[in-house]
Enzyme design. Structure first.
Site, mmCIF file in Angstrom:
data_model
loop_
_atom_site.group_PDB
_atom_site.id
_atom_site.type_symbol
_atom_site.label_atom_id
_atom_site.label_comp_id
_atom_site.label_asym_id
_atom_site.label_seq_id
_atom_site.Cartn_x
_atom_site.Cartn_y
_atom_site.Cartn_z
ATOM 1 N N SER A 1 0.798 -1.236 0.000
ATOM 2 C CA SER A 1 0.000 0.000 0.000
ATOM 3 C C SER A 1 0.824 1.276 0.000
ATOM 4 O O SER A 1 0.250 2.370 -0.027
ATOM 5 C CB SER A 1 -0.961 0.005 1.186
ATOM 6 O OG SER A 1 -2.059 -0.828 0.930
ATOM 7 N N THR B 1 1.525 2.958 5.620
ATOM 8 C CA THR B 1 1.841 1.559 5.837
ATOM 9 C C THR B 1 1.567 0.748 4.579
ATOM 10 O O THR B 1 0.925 1.219 3.640
ATOM 11 C CB THR B 1 0.987 1.013 6.992
ATOM 12 O OG1 THR B 1 -0.398 1.239 6.680
ATOM 13 C CG2 THR B 1 1.322 1.698 8.301
ATOM 14 N N GLY B 2 2.043 -0.484 4.582
ATOM 15 C CA GLY B 2 1.762 -1.389 3.472
ATOM 16 C C GLY B 2 2.050 -2.814 3.876
ATOM 17 O O GLY B 2 3.076 -3.082 4.509
ATOM 18 N N SER B 3 1.125 -3.731 3.543
ATOM 19 C CA SER B 3 1.320 -5.139 3.919
ATOM 20 C C SER B 3 0.671 -6.065 2.905
ATOM 21 O O SER B 3 -0.487 -5.874 2.533
ATOM 22 C CB SER B 3 0.700 -5.439 5.291
ATOM 23 O OG SER B 3 1.151 -4.564 6.279
ATOM 24 N N LEU B 4 1.432 -7.024 2.461
ATOM 25 C CA LEU B 4 0.953 -8.192 1.740
ATOM 26 C C LEU B 4 1.751 -9.366 2.284
ATOM 27 O O LEU B 4 2.750 -9.169 2.981
ATOM 28 C CB LEU B 4 1.174 -8.059 0.230
ATOM 29 C CG LEU B 4 0.348 -7.010 -0.531
ATOM 30 C CD1 LEU B 4 0.870 -6.876 -1.955
ATOM 31 C CD2 LEU B 4 -1.136 -7.364 -0.536
ATOM 32 N N SER C 1 -6.254 3.161 4.389
ATOM 33 C CA SER C 1 -5.668 2.404 3.281
ATOM 34 C C SER C 1 -6.746 1.735 2.434
ATOM 35 O O SER C 1 -6.709 0.530 2.173
ATOM 36 C CB SER C 1 -4.676 1.362 3.805
ATOM 37 O OG SER C 1 -3.782 0.967 2.792
ATOM 38 N N ASN C 2 -7.710 2.528 1.975
ATOM 39 C CA ASN C 2 -8.857 2.001 1.240
ATOM 40 C C ASN C 2 -8.480 1.737 -0.216
ATOM 41 O O ASN C 2 -8.250 2.666 -0.991
ATOM 42 C CB ASN C 2 -10.022 2.990 1.319
ATOM 43 C CG ASN C 2 -11.317 2.401 0.838
ATOM 44 O OD1 ASN C 2 -11.417 1.944 -0.288
ATOM 45 N ND2 ASN C 2 -12.330 2.419 1.691
ATOM 46 N N ASN C 3 -8.441 0.466 -0.582
ATOM 47 C CA ASN C 3 -8.037 0.082 -1.938
ATOM 48 C C ASN C 3 -8.973 0.614 -3.002
ATOM 49 O O ASN C 3 -8.547 1.041 -4.081
ATOM 50 C CB ASN C 3 -7.975 -1.439 -2.052
ATOM 51 C CG ASN C 3 -6.814 -2.035 -1.294
ATOM 52 O OD1 ASN C 3 -5.895 -1.345 -0.896
ATOM 53 N ND2 ASN C 3 -6.860 -3.339 -1.071
ATOM 54 N N LYS D 1 -0.017 3.743 -2.682
ATOM 55 C CA LYS D 1 -1.010 4.812 -2.519
ATOM 56 C C LYS D 1 -0.366 6.180 -2.344
ATOM 57 O O LYS D 1 -1.031 7.214 -2.525
ATOM 58 C CB LYS D 1 -1.929 4.506 -1.342
ATOM 59 C CG LYS D 1 -2.812 3.274 -1.547
ATOM 60 C CD LYS D 1 -3.741 3.075 -0.355
ATOM 61 C CE LYS D 1 -4.687 1.903 -0.545
ATOM 62 N NZ LYS D 1 -4.048 0.606 -0.341
#
Length: 529
Positions: free
Chosen positions: A87, A448-451, A335-337, A90
């Protein structure tokens, strides 16, 4: 809505990134040493120690720290390594949206007709035309219906046409995982949709399953919003108190049947799931049609999606979204995709009259080039970062963070970034449970970002000497459940240090919602982070 005109004055921003030439002259490889050789504060050694944590064994890290004012690089570790940013994508999308669309941009949803009026009868079709508003609630469709009723119309002899033609019909992003299809963070993209809540999770419905009164009863099901567009197949059973709670809620592929299966004990908790709908245009039309009926307006013809409103149609009702500067709060904080993807297609329409991912991503790339980002070193295939094909190096994310500080809309963008340890969901966002009890609390801002196997944190922090820093930490290919504590340790180290002395921080154990790094914490409903 008029088409925005991009500013024609070139943005000669190379002066705010003086280390670019040095980086170009000393192209790093994966075997290059970490740290910044010219730094004598001990900062390189402190951050190197964090990255040497066993949780990153066998993984890859791209990390850059720079002075926010001058752009001078203070630390770099494989800065040109192209990794999945999750993310952090974004950051690029939101900045481009503010530049291309403008902070005051609003989405408009209209009800129109080409029919003729005879008293309370409208002879012809009713058109519901969307432009992509991701914040439309059932209550907003109710207000549109109330406007139609207030105009005096009680009977429509034609049908209801759902005009979603502002965007193309490609509903899912490139290489999005098939097993995420029913997940609300992977909802389908349309110019017409419905959000069930004020997190604005557009294209989803909330399914609540409460245990029955006695063992053997089926769970009690509630949908938000109430709609017949979604069917619920309940195979689940209530079991005796103290029994197993194995309830699952999932939508079947290719349709809008949601299956509730498993067991729930008497007196057990309510299971609440946000589930994406199949074909959100029809969802919006169904909710609006129900609202018309509730206001005494009967539409005799069928609902027909995907047809454009004639140019000579007359307006009956209209709704404007909040301005983009305010929409950025739920978008970036949570963090709305779907917001990211809708804004990407909106940029495509406003710049090229094509509401497509390709046109929108071209607009994002155009902005990034203007901002001094080397787009030849990265790959962006969606707006949100949900695709595992996205590839960004930390040096380009850091370059963007420095560059945007000179933008006229920077204050709006900065305000949208999550704030470490601020408990308010719409302030702290995805950082609200992190870095508490440290100098970074209420200080650091970041995206932030997470996969699975990918984690990132990029943003701003003020050090102990009052100097503002930008940082970008992108971590990939780790096997640990979470590496968020390592990201936090880097940022807290920066907050505790100054230009003369680094204060190393030992990475703490993962805690709370961050114990599972497979998904952005705000993507796990109810939000636990």
């Amino acid at each position: 809505m008029s088409r925005p005109v991009r500013r024609g004055v070139p943005r000669l921003r190379h002066w705010i990134w003086p280390a670019v030439a040095a980086l170009a002259a000393a192209t790093l490889t994966w075997s290059a040493p970490a740290g910044a050789d010219s730094d004598r504060s001990g900062l390189p050694e402190a951050i190197d120690a964090v990255l040497g944590d066993p949780r990153m064994a066998g993984g890859a890290a791209s990390v850059v720290v720079a002075d926010a004012e001058t752009g001078d690089i203070l630390y770099r570790h494989l800065p040109t390594g192209r990794l999945m940013p999750a993310s952090n994508t974004k950051l690029a999308t939101s900045a481009a949206a503010l530049d291309v669309l403008g902070p005051t941009y609003r989405f408009t949803t209209d009800v129109l007709t080409t029919g003729t009026r005879h008293g309370r009868v409208l002879s012809g079709d009713l058109y519901l035309r969307g432009t992509g508003d991701p914040t439309l609630l059932a209550a907003d469709y109710d207000r549109l219906a109330a406007q139609v009723a207030a105009s005096g119309v009680r009977l429509v002899t034609g049908g209801l046409v759902a005009d979603d033609t502002r965007f193309d019909t490609e509903r899912l992003g490139r290489s999005w995982a098939a097993d995420d299809e029913s997940a609300y963070y992977s909802a389908q993209i349309s110019a017409l949709s419905v959000a069930p809540d004020t997190d604005y999770d557009t294209g989803t419905v909330i399914v609540e399953a409460a245990p029955g009164a006695a063992a053997g009863d089926k769970p009690r099901i509630t949908l938000t919003p109430k709609t017949g567009y979604v069917d619920v197949d309940v195979t689940a059973t209530t079991v005796a108190a103290g029994g197993a709670d194995t309830l699952t809620v999932e939508r079947r592929h290719g349709g809008n049947t949601v299956t509730v299966s498993g067991t729930v004990p008497v007196g057990g908790p309510v299971t609440k799931e946000w589930v994406s709908v199949w074909e959100p245009t029809g969802y919006a039309a169904a909710v609006f049609r129900d609202a018309l009926t509730a206001h005494g307006v009967r539409v005799t013809g069928p609902t027909r999606p995907g047809r454009a409103t004639p140019a000579d149609a007359r307006g009956i009702a209209s709704h404007d979204s909040m301005p983009l500067r305010d929409l950025l709060i739920p978008f970036v904080k949570l963090s709305n995709n779907m917001h990211a993807e809708i804004l990407t297609k909106a940029m495509g329409y406003e710049t090229a009259r094509r509401g497509t991912w390709s046109a929108g991503l071209a607009a994002v790339s155009g902005y990034l080039k203007d901002a001094g980002v080397d787009t030849g070193t990265l790959r962006q295939v969606d707006g949100s970062g949900l695709s595992r094909m996205n590839s960004f190096p930390a040096d380009q994310l850091a370059r963007l963070l420095v560059s945007v500080r000179s933008e006229p809309w920077y204050a709006d963008w900065y305000r949208s970034l999550p704030v470490a340890c601020d408990p308010d969901r719409f302030v702290g966002g995805t950082l609200r449970s992190r870095m508490c009890g440290t100098p970074a609390a209420l200080n650091a801002r970041g995206k932030t970002g997470s996969l699975t196997g990918a984690s990132a944190l990029s943003g701003y922090v003020t050090d102990a000497g009052g100097r503002e820093l930008v940082y970008s930490v992108v971590l990939n290919n780790f096997l640990a459940s979470s590496v968020k504590p390592l990201e936090d340790a880097v940022v807290v180290t920066l907050a505790r240090s100054d230009a003369e002395r680094a204060v190393p921080v030992r990475p703490g154990a993962a805690r709370g919602a961050e114990r599972d790094g497979a998904l952005e914490c705000s993507w796990r409903k109810p939000a636990l982070c």
